[in-house]
Design an enzyme around this catalytic site. Structure first.
Site, PDB file in Angstrom:
ATOM      1  N   GLU A  46       0.846  -1.197   0.000  1.00 36.59           N
ATOM      2  CA  GLU A  46       0.000   0.000   0.000  1.00 36.59           C
ATOM      3  C   GLU A  46       0.886   1.254   0.000  1.00 36.59           C
ATOM      4  OE1 GLU A  46      -3.537   1.568   3.043  1.00 36.59           O
ATOM      5  OE2 GLU A  46      -2.145  -0.019   3.662  1.00 36.59           O
ATOM      6  N   LYS A 115      -8.928   2.287  -2.041  1.00 35.69           N
ATOM      7  CA  LYS A 115      -9.244   1.636  -0.761  1.00 35.69           C
ATOM      8  C   LYS A 115     -10.638   2.071  -0.322  1.00 35.69           C
ATOM      9  CE  LYS A 115      -7.045   1.018   3.796  1.00 35.69           C
ATOM     10  NZ  LYS A 115      -5.813   1.355   4.565  1.00 35.69           N
ATOM     11  N   CYS A 170      -5.505  -3.289   2.287  1.00 36.14           N
ATOM     12  CA  CYS A 170      -5.298  -3.365   3.732  1.00 36.14           C
ATOM     13  C   CYS A 170      -6.583  -3.534   4.554  1.00 36.14           C
ATOM     14  CB  CYS A 170      -4.513  -2.148   4.211  1.00 36.14           C
ATOM     15  SG  CYS A 170      -3.772  -2.390   5.856  1.00 36.14           S
TER      16      CYS A 170
END
Length: 638
Positions: A46, A115, A170
């Site tokens: 990330e 995300k 994540c």
């Protein structure tokens, strides 16, 4: 990528916070190394182009512009590498900043995947900088080209049938309704996660559980890549915990503070078979998704993945002992229920001094202890005939005695000879009628004694014998409850060994160890100089090979060419490729031709993920043709 394999890599480069040039150089070095080793899907952490720990620098235009510039250089570097690469960076869209993954391939940026869940708790404060990502993909102009921007994007290649790649970032995996779930329901078979998860005590175990669980629930491959060395340690430490998982199993991982690259060979064809088999997994709901094609060369993936030569038997002693205990409990509980239902309190079992009848007798003893029935209600019958040796006879007698069963001896030589005279069978012609006549006589004896005693005949045949049809129809093929029907031969041996190790009876242990040391044989042909002359594995092939073939055919849905390939790898140095191919063809011929025996099996408990009961896992017509399997097997000789 042939036969459904795709090599993937999770690559954690060293980074410098906000040094996008240095980070790009490290990312490109990782691409170079991983692609050279055959990885075709590469996942980086990330925000790796900028580093995750930039803080308020994420709001600086110079950092954002530099990230875009370095992304273009990374994309250019992917030309000729033959890999789909996911890298993380901050991306601005319509005045808002997103924590995004860029998918790049052969010089092009294919899409941006933001995300979805932005953490702002504990040590995380991403909401200070980033917006939650949009699920539905929208058009986005990047470097003069319109590309989709959104979470609901999947990438497809024709080089691996069924490979559809979805991406999450994540925190998304920590959520109960993360995008990975929707991706899998839309058909994704491989999920990648770009992460920057900091280290705290015990967190690595929790991450591993998350990845294993996600890959199991979603019947998918999963590549997890986390940020590592070089991230700011002002308040946090990042360890670069990387994992590759498949359907609940970690194929490879690097614990925190390890090396930079983890590889794994994902078996897409196995995942597709598992989804076909599990009809409650309703995928294909991809309305609203953007499906992007990317090209890969169809080639043979260099495998680093190991395939255990004994897939039914755990390699670690502790796990093996646990499994043996569970299986003995399943067998005993199955038999216990049968006794409770029928009201019978006696058992009849034929004991030969071989592995299968030994295990069945051990299960009987265990069951009777659970029921509070005295073991003398177990009638262990030895039935010597033309092939019986002193060693197996003595072991059968000792086993019954040490277990507290009642031993009966019924010499069947005269009755078999009388039967041969009745049907005109030459006693010196050692053909199939000679052998099967003995087996059927033994079954008749057991059934009739059971009628006299109001007892149940407990069967001894195992799963491997059922797969090969290595049983006499209406002979040892038949019983009133087959306790070993779900246990493969390679596992039978370990169950007996486990019992020997844990029984606490030295005399019983000695007998069991000698049984384990005795060659597997039906003992239907006369011995030579008092020694077993008829060894099953000389006739039908090594059981460890057949159990390997059985597992990967039934459990994984592999075709002959794929089984042949991995068998050569697993048994390298033990069996040559000609030997493997010989017994593979025998396996397929026998498996198909002997289905009629499995179509009328007695009841018996399933103990593992592979079973052949016609009422449960395996429903196959007895007259199904083996042709297309044999044609592929025969082609392997060329």
């Amino acid at each position: 990528m042939k036969q459904g394999f795709i090599k993937v890599a999770a690559v954690t480069p060293k980074v410098k916070v906000a040094d996008t040039v240095y980070n790009r150089e490290q990312i490109c070095a990782g691409i170079e190394e991983a692609a050279a080793k055959g990885a075709r899907v590469l996942v980086f952490p990330e925000l790796c182009i900028s580093a995750y720990t930039c803080g308020d620098l994420f709001l600086q235009e110079r950092l954002l512009a530099s990230c875009r510039e370095e992304l273009l250089k990374i994309a250019e570097f992917t030309k000729g590498k033959g890999a789909l690469v996911f890298v993380g960076l901050p991306m601005e869209r319509e005045g808002k900043l997103y924590n995004a993954a860029a998918a790049v391939h052969e010089g092009r940026v294919l899409c941006f995947i933001p995300k979805v869940f932005i953490p702002s708790y504990g040590e995380f404060y991403e909401a200070r900088h980033f917006q939650p990502g949009n699920r539905k993909a929208v058009p986005f102009w990047f470097h003069g080209e319109q590309v989709p921007f959104g979470s609901d994007i999947l990438l497809r290649t024709e080089a691996v049938e069924g490979l559809l790649v979805g991406c999450e970032i994540c925190e998304d995996i920590w959520m109960p309704n993360g995008p990975g779930v929707a991706h899998a329901m839309a058909g994704a078979t491989l999920l990648v996660n770009l992460s920057a998860s900091n280290e705290t005590v015990g967190k690595d175990a929790y991450r591993e559980m998350l990845v294993k669980s996600a890959s199991a629930r979603l019947l998918a491959g999963y590549v997890y890549c986390s940020g590592g060395e070089g991230e700011s340690t002002q308040d946090l430490v990042f360890g670069g915990h990387n994992m590759v998982a498949e359907n609940g199993t970690i194929l490879s991982q690097d614990k925190p503070f390890g090396s930079q690259i983890v590889y794994g060979d994902i078996d897409i064809s196995k995942l597709r078979m598992e989804r076909r088999r599990m009809n409650t997994f309703a995928c294909g709901e991809n309305a609203g998704y953007v499906i992007l094609p990317f090209g890969l060369k169809r080639e043979e993936t260099p495998l680093s993945r190991e395939f255990p030569p004994m897939p039914f038997v755990p390699s670690q002693r502790s796990e093996r002992d646990k499994r043996c205990h569970e299986i003995l409990s399943i067998q005993s509980m199955g038999l216990k229920k049968r006794y409770q239902h029928t009201g019978s309190k006696k058992a009849v079992i034929g004991v030969s001094g071989g592995l299968d009848s030994t295990l069945a007798l051990l299960v009987c003893a265990r069951t009777f202890d659970m029921l509070g029935i005295p073991r003398e209600n177990i009638r262990a019958v030895t039935m010597p005939c033309f092939g019986t040796t002193d060693r197996t006879y003595d072991n059968a007698c000792k086993l019954a005695k040490t277990l507290g069963a009642v031993l009966s001896e019924v010499d069947i030589r005269e009755s078999v000879l009388a039967h041969f005279r009745d049907i005109g069978q030459d006693k010196d012609c050692h053909d199939v009628a000679y052998e099967n006549g003995q087996a059927r006589e033994r079954t008749q004896v057991l059934m009739d004694i059971a009628n006299q005693e109001n007892a149940l005949v407990v069967g001894t045949g195992d799963l491997s014998e059922l797969a090969l049809g290595w049983a006499t129809y209406n002979g040892d093929h038949m019983s009133m409850y087959g306790v070993n029907a779900g246990v493969p031969k390679t596992l039978v041996r370990h169950l007996v060994q486990y019992y020997a190790d844990t029984c606490g009876n030295e005399e019983l242990e000695r007998v069991l160890l000698d049984v384990l040391d005795t060659p597997v044989s039906p003992e239907l042909l006369p011995p030579v100089n008092g020694v077993i002359s008829q060894k099953t594995e000389d006739l039908v092939g090594p059981y460890e090979l057949h159990d390997f073939f059985l597992y990967y055919m039934l459990r994984c849905g592999y075709e002959p060419a794929k089984i042949y390939r991995i068998a050569q790898r697993s048994f390298q140095g033990q069996y040559g490729k000609e030997v493997v191919l010989k017994w593979l063809k025998v396996f397929y011929r026998r498996f198909f031709s002997q289905q009629f025996k499995r179509s009328c099996l007695p009841d018996g408990p399933k103990v593992g993920s592979v079973a052949l009961s016609p009422r449960g896992d395996w429903r196959m017509p007895s007259d199904a043709c083996v042709r297309i399997w044999m044609e592929q097997a025969e082609s392997l000789e060329e």
